[in-house]
Design a protein around this motif. Structure first.
Motif, short mmCIF file in Angstrom:
data_model
loop_
_atom_site.label_atom_id
_atom_site.label_comp_id
_atom_site.label_asym_id
_atom_site.label_seq_id
_atom_site.Cartn_x
_atom_site.Cartn_y
_atom_site.Cartn_z
N ARG A 94 -69.86 -15.81 2.18
CA ARG A 94 -70.92 -14.95 2.65
C ARG A 94 -70.99 -13.57 2.35
O ARG A 94 -70.01 -12.91 3.27
CB ARG A 94 -71.84 -15.20 3.98
CG ARG A 94 -72.81 -17.47 3.41
CD ARG A 94 -73.32 -17.49 4.91
NE ARG A 94 -74.56 -17.31 4.58
CZ ARG A 94 -75.18 -17.12 6.32
NH1 ARG A 94 -74.43 -18.04 6.63
NH2 ARG A 94 -76.00 -16.70 6.34
N VAL A 95 -71.82 -12.80 1.90
CA VAL A 95 -71.52 -11.45 1.49
C VAL A 95 -72.59 -10.45 1.76
O VAL A 95 -73.67 -10.44 2.04
CB VAL A 95 -71.39 -11.59 0.03
CG1 VAL A 95 -71.34 -9.72 -0.65
CG2 VAL A 95 -70.74 -11.96 -1.11
N ASN A 96 -71.79 -9.29 2.46
CA ASN A 96 -72.77 -8.66 3.64
C ASN A 96 -72.26 -6.38 2.21
O ASN A 96 -70.89 -7.52 1.72
CB ASN A 96 -73.11 -8.31 4.50
CG ASN A 96 -73.64 -9.06 5.25
OD1 ASN A 96 -74.16 -9.64 5.10
ND2 ASN A 96 -72.69 -9.60 6.47
N ALA A 97 -72.50 -6.03 2.68
CA ALA A 97 -71.18 -5.11 1.77
C ALA A 97 -72.52 -3.44 2.88
O ALA A 97 -73.17 -3.30 3.85
CB ALA A 97 -72.35 -4.54 0.33
N GLY A 98 -71.30 -2.38 3.06
CA GLY A 98 -72.48 -1.00 3.42
C GLY A 98 -71.43 -0.15 3.35
O GLY A 98 -69.74 -0.40 3.03
N HIS A 99 -71.00 0.97 3.75
CA HIS A 99 -70.17 2.16 4.09
C HIS A 99 -71.00 3.11 2.56
O HIS A 99 -71.13 3.23 1.35
CB HIS A 99 -69.44 2.22 4.21
CG HIS A 99 -68.16 2.90 4.41
ND1 HIS A 99 -68.10 3.33 5.49
CD2 HIS A 99 -67.62 4.42 3.51
CE1 HIS A 99 -67.55 4.66 6.07
NE2 HIS A 99 -67.13 5.51 4.45
N GLY A 100 -71.23 4.20 3.29
CA GLY A 100 -72.59 5.42 2.24
C GLY A 100 -73.59 6.09 1.75
O GLY A 100 -73.62 5.84 0.63
#
Length: 249
Positions: free
Chosen positions: A185-191
């Motif tokens: 399962r996919v999350n994302a983040g940073h900037g």
């Protein structure tokens, strides 16, 4: 439709600048939830430069959405996670001299120790995500050690100029496809910011975006609750820029 995790580390940064009691990140977590946050994220760093153990303990008691604890893959942090039982742990790389996390975790280089830690945390009922660059080798290593979630590092995309941003978005899109094909399962983040978040939110299979600095910066003008509301609109109803098409690999 992606959900929104709000990182409140920068609230604690302001407090720790004076080593005082305000602003209290626990109180601001409530405001973020009132603004529509689907989860609260904090990074308990080894040097305790912003979030403190006291914060995590109180957040575990008061957060009504979902508590995501970012932490280094160390014995000390594992013990804290097993004691406090956040809803999710995100394992991240950590260096004392960095201002903020500079890249993804090199899972492929430490599969043995990470396998054991991921197993123990998941057996305790804690979801585990690994913060990695959108590279096939790293994603395959995440699957091999038994993790169920990854958080794709969006820093290269966020920092790219307009000529390179579409290439970095394509890397994230491909990374999401590879991860999902591996059963992750996919999350994302940073900037991520109000200006660049929509193309990432529109990637197929993106489940949650973890965003902090830009929301706290916006909150200085409009308040945290309103800043979260504005970001959630962008995350859940992203415009599909014709330049990027449907964002399919």
């Amino acid at each position: 439709m992606a959900s929104l995790g709000v990182n409140i580390d920068h609230i604690a940064n302001v407090r720790q600048a004076r080593r005082t009691v305000e602003p209290d990140p626990v109180t601001y977590a409530l405001l973020a939830e009132l603004g529509g946050a689907d989860g609260i994220t904090v990074h308990l760093r080894e040097d305790r430069r912003h979030i403190q153990e006291r914060d995590v303990e109180l957040l575990r008691q008061t957060v009504r959405s979902r508590l995501n604890l970012e932490m280094a893959a160390t014995a000390e942090m594992e013990a804290i996670a097993l004691r406090l039982r956040p809803d999710m742990v995100t394992l991240v790389p950590e260096k004392r001299e960095e201002v903020t996390t500079e890249g993804g975790l090199d899972v492929a280089a430490q599969t043995g120790p990470l396998t054991a830690m991921v197993t123990r945390l998941q057996q305790a009922g804690i979801g585990v995500s690994l913060f990695v660059d959108p590279a096939a080798a790293q994603l395959e290593a995440c699957r091999a050690i038994g993790a169920r979630w990854v958080e794709l590092h969006t820093g290269a995309y966020a920092e790219a100029d307009w000529q390179r941003q579409s290439d970095e978005l394509a890397r994230l899109t491909e990374g999401s496809f590879i991860a999902r094909s591996l059963g992750l399962r996919v999350n994302a983040g940073h900037g991520l910011t109000y200006q660049n978040v929509e193309p990432v939110a529109a990637i197929e299979g993106m489940e949650e975006l973890n965003i902090g600095h830009t929301i706290v910066a916006r909150a200085l003008a409009v308040g945290l609750e309103q800043a979260v509301r504005e970001m959630k609109v962008l995350v859940q109803n992203p415009r599909r820029d014709p330049l990027f098409g449907s964002l399919q690999p």
